[in-house]
Scaffold this motif. Structure first.
Motif, PDB file in Angstrom:
ATOM      1  N   MET A  43       0.797  -1.214   0.000  1.00 54.32           N
ATOM      2  CA  MET A  43       0.000   0.000   0.000  1.00 54.32           C
ATOM      3  C   MET A  43       0.838   1.276   0.000  1.00 54.32           C
ATOM      4  N   ASP A  44       2.121   1.158   0.327  1.00 57.87           N
ATOM      5  CA  ASP A  44       2.979   2.339   0.364  1.00 57.87           C
ATOM      6  C   ASP A  44       3.504   2.706  -1.020  1.00 57.87           C
ATOM      7  N   LYS A  45       3.294   1.840  -2.001  1.00 60.30           N
ATOM      8  CA  LYS A  45       3.770   2.094  -3.363  1.00 60.30           C
ATOM      9  C   LYS A  45       2.598   2.573  -4.223  1.00 60.30           C
ATOM     10  N   THR A  46       2.644   3.816  -4.627  1.00 60.44           N
ATOM     11  CA  THR A  46       1.547   4.383  -5.410  1.00 60.44           C
ATOM     12  C   THR A  46       2.026   4.871  -6.766  1.00 60.44           C
ATOM     13  N   ASP A  47       1.114   4.912  -7.694  1.00 56.64           N
ATOM     14  CA  ASP A  47       1.347   5.490  -9.021  1.00 56.64           C
ATOM     15  C   ASP A  47       0.378   6.646  -9.203  1.00 56.64           C
ATOM     16  N   SER A  48       0.671   7.506 -10.159  1.00 54.28           N
ATOM     17  CA  SER A  48      -0.255   8.604 -10.443  1.00 54.28           C
ATOM     18  C   SER A  48      -0.299   8.872 -11.940  1.00 54.28           C
ATOM     19  N   GLU A  49      -1.421   9.377 -12.379  1.00 46.18           N
ATOM     20  CA  GLU A  49      -1.599   9.700 -13.800  1.00 46.18           C
ATOM     21  C   GLU A  49      -2.551  10.883 -13.920  1.00 46.18           C
ATOM     22  N   ARG A  50      -2.265  11.747 -14.883  1.00 45.18           N
ATOM     23  CA  ARG A  50      -3.140  12.894 -15.123  1.00 45.18           C
ATOM     24  C   ARG A  50      -4.273  12.440 -16.039  1.00 45.18           C
ATOM     25  N   MET A  51      -5.498  12.594 -15.534  1.00 44.63           N
ATOM     26  CA  MET A  51      -6.682  12.183 -16.266  1.00 44.63           C
ATOM     27  C   MET A  51      -7.483  13.409 -16.679  1.00 44.63           C
ATOM     28  N   VAL A  52      -8.286  13.241 -17.720  1.00 49.19           N
ATOM     29  CA  VAL A  52      -9.052  14.345 -18.287  1.00 49.19           C
ATOM     30  C   VAL A  52     -10.528  13.976 -18.370  1.00 49.19           C
ATOM     31  N   LEU A  53     -11.380  14.901 -17.956  1.00 50.82           N
ATOM     32  CA  LEU A  53     -12.828  14.755 -18.128  1.00 50.82           C
ATOM     33  C   LEU A  53     -13.301  15.881 -19.034  1.00 50.82           C
ATOM     34  N   ASP A  54     -13.646  15.545 -20.271  1.00 53.52           N
ATOM     35  CA  ASP A  54     -14.198  16.524 -21.213  1.00 53.52           C
ATOM     36  C   ASP A  54     -15.717  16.471 -21.126  1.00 53.52           C
ATOM     37  N   ILE A  55     -16.334  17.630 -20.932  1.00 50.46           N
ATOM     38  CA  ILE A  55     -17.785  17.711 -20.813  1.00 50.46           C
ATOM     39  C   ILE A  55     -18.352  18.601 -21.907  1.00 50.46           C
ATOM     40  N   THR A  56     -19.334  18.066 -22.646  1.00 53.16           N
ATOM     41  CA  THR A  56     -20.059  18.818 -23.669  1.00 53.16           C
ATOM     42  C   THR A  56     -21.554  18.712 -23.374  1.00 53.16           C
ATOM     43  N   LYS A  57     -22.374  19.334 -24.211  1.00 54.47           N
ATOM     44  CA  LYS A  57     -23.826  19.242 -24.029  1.00 54.47           C
ATOM     45  C   LYS A  57     -24.333  17.809 -24.174  1.00 54.47           C
ATOM     46  N   LYS A  58     -23.690  17.023 -25.046  1.00 61.53           N
ATOM     47  CA  LYS A  58     -24.192  15.693 -25.358  1.00 61.53           C
ATOM     48  C   LYS A  58     -23.680  14.612 -24.413  1.00 61.53           C
ATOM     49  N   GLY A  59     -22.529  14.882 -23.763  1.00 58.57           N
ATOM     50  CA  GLY A  59     -21.982  13.861 -22.887  1.00 58.57           C
ATOM     51  C   GLY A  59     -20.579  14.196 -22.450  1.00 58.57           C
ATOM     52  N   SER A  60     -19.902  13.191 -21.884  1.00 59.58           N
ATOM     53  CA  SER A  60     -18.551  13.408 -21.390  1.00 59.58           C
ATOM     54  C   SER A  60     -17.660  12.230 -21.742  1.00 59.58           C
ATOM     55  N   ARG A  61     -16.346  12.480 -21.689  1.00 63.13           N
ATOM     56  CA  ARG A  61     -15.362  11.404 -21.863  1.00 63.13           C
ATOM     57  C   ARG A  61     -14.264  11.595 -20.835  1.00 63.13           C
ATOM     58  N   PHE A  62     -13.873  10.492 -20.204  1.00 61.48           N
ATOM     59  CA  PHE A  62     -12.818  10.489 -19.185  1.00 61.48           C
ATOM     60  C   PHE A  62     -11.689   9.592 -19.672  1.00 61.48           C
ATOM     61  N   TYR A  63     -10.459  10.109 -19.694  1.00 56.17           N
ATOM     62  CA  TYR A  63      -9.352   9.360 -20.278  1.00 56.17           C
ATOM     63  C   TYR A  63      -8.015   9.876 -19.756  1.00 56.17           C
ATOM     64  N   SER A  64      -6.953   9.115 -20.027  1.00 59.49           N
ATOM     65  CA  SER A  64      -5.604   9.507 -19.635  1.00 59.49           C
ATOM     66  C   SER A  64      -5.040  10.513 -20.631  1.00 59.49           C
ATOM     67  N   GLU A  65      -4.510  11.591 -20.122  1.00 62.99           N
ATOM     68  CA  GLU A  65      -3.915  12.623 -20.974  1.00 62.99           C
ATOM     69  C   GLU A  65      -2.725  12.071 -21.748  1.00 62.99           C
TER      70      GLU A  65
END
Length: 287
Positions: free
Chosen positions: A35-57
């Motif tokens: 549990m002391d070993k962690t990773d990190s990643e920058r993620m993106v949530l794009d939001i429009t009128k029709k919907g959204s997408r969540f993904y790794s930058e």
């Protein structure tokens, strides 16, 4: 209302008719025994009128480079496509798409060379608490839920009036600016906000390996598929080979490689890697 207006003016955001990009830091622990070993990643949530997408930058950026090189070599009539020189960044390959207004949710993930589109219609039942605190620039309120074999603590802000959030999370009266599992092995926290062009549209991931033959299924069937993948990580490649598909791989000198040997080595390596998969975000998929 005055607070909401002042916050959006401060950020230069106009709610009406705009599209937005929210960036999150995703911190996660791959191995529950470390549990002391962690990773990190920058993620993106794009939001429009029709919907959204969540993904790794990083994954999206690498995929765009690979796709450009792939198309370039095809246009040059290169029959031996080689994109090994492009560095693959990012490790979080999954994508989550939500379609408004019903928030129909699709998880897109790659297993063993096949791309799956998994529909998930499970409802999120939130318990909204009275507790509030500042998350970055925003005043947020606490909410809790149990999903995917975990308990989650979320902080949402009505100052960002979008009932959406990172990954599959949604359904609160404001954007989820932070959410973490109860053991803090998976944490999403909002780090940035910006507007996107008014004509911005969500499109399918622009990958050299994207296919119109993506495999669509519901989450129950996917759970079985995922568990089978952990045991047989190269089953899709073997199926293609045994089904009459001609698969050829060449080394950097153009010499044809032994596909069976490659599959054996890949299977052994992937099985070792899969044996350490014990703390995925949807923990219930392992049971």
């Amino acid at each position: 209302m005055k607070t909401i207006i002042s916050i959006f003016l401060l950020l230069g955001i106009s709610i009406s008719g705009q599209n937005y990009r929210f960036t999150y830091d995703f911190t996660f622990t791959r191995d529950s025994l470390q549990m002391d070993k962690t990773d990190s990643e920058r993620m993106v949530l794009d939001i429009t009128k029709k919907g959204s997408r969540f993904y790794s930058e990083d994954v999206a950026y690498s995929d765009s480079l690979m796709n450009a090189e792939f198309q370039k070599q095809i246009r040059g009539n290169n029959m031996n496509i080689n994109i090994s020189g492009i560095e693959q960044k990012g490790t979080v390959k999954l994508i989550v798409e939500k379609q408004y207004p019903k928030y129909e949710t699709i998880l897109i993930n790659t297993l063993g060379g096949s791309i799956y589109e998994i529909s998930d219609d499970r409802k999120m039942i939130w318990k909204i608490e009275n507790e509030t605190k500042k998350i970055g620039k925003f005043l947020a309120q606490k909410a809790t839920t149990s999903m995917y074999g975990r308990k989650w603590i979320a902080w949402f802000s009505t100052e960002l009036p979008f009932p959406d959030g990172p990954y599959k999370f949604h359904g609160l009266p404001g954007l989820i600016v932070k959410i973490e599992s109860s053991n803090q092995s998976h944490v999403f926290e909002l780090k940035g906000v910006k507007t996107l062009p008014k004509d911005y549209e969500l499109k399918k991931q622009n990958s050299a390996f994207a296919s119109s033959n993506n495999i669509a299924m519901d989450y129950k069937r996917y759970k079985k598929t995922f568990q089978n993948y952990l045991v047989n990580p190269v089953s899709s490649m073997r199926s293609m080979s045994s089904g009459g598909s001609v698969i050829k791989m060449t080394d950097e000198n153009g010499k044809e490689m032994d596909l069976n040997k490659i599959m054996r080595e890949e299977e052994e390596a992937q099985k070792k890697a899969n044996a350490k998969i014990n703390n995925i975000i949807e923990l219930e998929n392992l049971k």
